[in-house]
Enzyme design. Structure first.
Site, PDB file in Angstrom:
ATOM      1  N   LYS A  53       0.740  -1.129   0.052  1.00 36.64           N
ATOM      2  CA  LYS A  53       0.134  -0.117  -0.029  1.00 36.64           C
ATOM      3  C   LYS A  53       0.712   1.230  -0.019  1.00 36.64           C
ATOM      4  CE  LYS A  53      -3.621  -2.590   2.313  1.00 36.64           C
ATOM      5  NZ  LYS A  53      -4.248  -3.033   3.409  1.00 36.64           N
ATOM      6  N   GLN A  97      -5.324  -1.660   9.659  1.00 37.41           N
ATOM      7  CA  GLN A  97      -5.015  -2.863   9.055  1.00 37.41           C
ATOM      8  C   GLN A  97      -5.513  -4.168   9.899  1.00 37.41           C
ATOM      9  OE1 GLN A  97      -3.529  -3.654   6.014  1.00 37.41           O
ATOM     10  NE2 GLN A  97      -3.866  -5.832   6.598  1.00 37.41           N
ATOM     11  N   ASP A 120     -11.656   2.102   3.829  1.00 32.76           N
ATOM     12  CA  ASP A 120     -12.069   0.603   3.833  1.00 32.76           C
ATOM     13  C   ASP A 120     -13.633   0.333   3.817  1.00 32.76           C
ATOM     14  OD1 ASP A 120     -10.211  -1.361   3.404  1.00 32.76           O
ATOM     15  OD2 ASP A 120     -10.105  -1.954   5.587  1.00 32.76           O
TER      16      ASP A 120
END
Length: 290
Positions: A53, A97, A120
């Site tokens: 990322k 995460q 997300d």
């Protein structure tokens, strides 16, 4: 032989377009989009994802504000850090995460992220917007699946889609997105009776359960499009590992209409959608039509 749906190549095209867009927008606003990725603990798979990322951010000109915290980090400290990022004008997107260490409450932490920075797409407000068919940030992996299907002109409307898995991260939002595209949707899971009979009905089969080679040749039909979201590391006797999906690719590929490989299928698309969400959030904050 099935058509391979190349998520890696498509993700590269998306990133090239985003890089040009970010360059233009940065000149206009005076700052680049900003993404904060928070990793807690030392999960090796998470570390790989986070590195990917950060590299993707560098490629397209997004400022990356990653932070790696020890597994012993208290919940209160993490909540305070997320609140700081919520208030930080340089940050347009926040990603926590997963998975987190067991002592941390992931739901509370995810819900503490400002909805308009929730790249997300997991905040209840964003999930509610998806359910209601309203604009909002979408969960990256299902959004990547939809983008791939649409790019390759895979028919969705009127088709029977079977989603294997019911997680909030993939399964449930995936089913909602397919339903919004006018598919007839079945969600199958660990308690589904006669799974083979269910999967053999699928025109589109999306599997996201994390079980290597769960889907075998006898579970698909010749006209099926198979989307393999699973990423599983299988260790060989010689000590070397290999990434495989939920689908027995070698056995299934010759039988179906189209299929995604692992790796090189949905994984790169997830990262591309994360970057796209960050740019969308950035555009919204500056009242720019993205």
């Amino acid at each position: 032989m099935a058509q391979r749906l190349d998520g890696k190549a498509l993700a590269q095209e998306i990133q090239l377009a985003l890089a040009q867009q970010v360059k233009t927008l940065t000149a206009k606003t005076g700052r680049p989009p900003g993404l904060a990725v928070i990793m807690v603990g030392d999960d090796p798979a998470s570390a790989t994802y986070v590195r990917n990322k950060h590299r993707a951010c560098d490629r397209i000109g997004i400022a990356s504000y990653g932070k790696h915290l020890p597994a012993s980090t208290p919940q209160t400290e993490l909540l305070n850090y997320i609140q700081q990022l919520n208030q930080d004008d340089r940050v347009d997107g926040i990603l926590l995460q997963l998975p987190l260490p067991q002592d941390l409450d992931a739901v509370t932490l995810l819900n503490s992220i400002a909805p308009d920075k929730d790249v997300d797409g997991l905040h209840p407000i964003n999930m509610g917007r998806l359910l209601r068919g309203e604009p909002g940030l979408r969960s990256c992996t299902p959004a990547g699946v939809m983008h791939l299907l649409q790019t390759y002109d895979v028919p969705i409307a009127g088709r029977h889609a079977v989603v294997l898995g019911r997680s909030i991260l993939v399964g449930k939002p995936m089913a909602l997105m397919l339903l919004a595209a006018n598919a007839t949707v079945t969600i199958a899971h660990s308690s589904t009776r006669d799974l083979v009979a269910v999967t053999r009905q699928a025109d589109i089969l999306v599997t996201a359960v994390g079980r290597p080679h769960l889907i075998t040749a006898g579970m698909v039909n010749p006209g099926t499009t198979v989307i393999d979201v699973g990423i599983n590391r299988v260790e060989h006797p010689n000590g070397k590992g290999k990434l495989v999906g939920d689908v027995d690719f070698a056995a299934v590929e010759p039988l179906v209409q189209a299929i995604t490989p692992v790796p090189g299928g949905i994984g790169p698309m997830t990262v591309a959608m994360l970057l796209q969400n960050t740019v969308l959030s950035y555009c919204k904050r500056f009242h720019i039509d993205g």
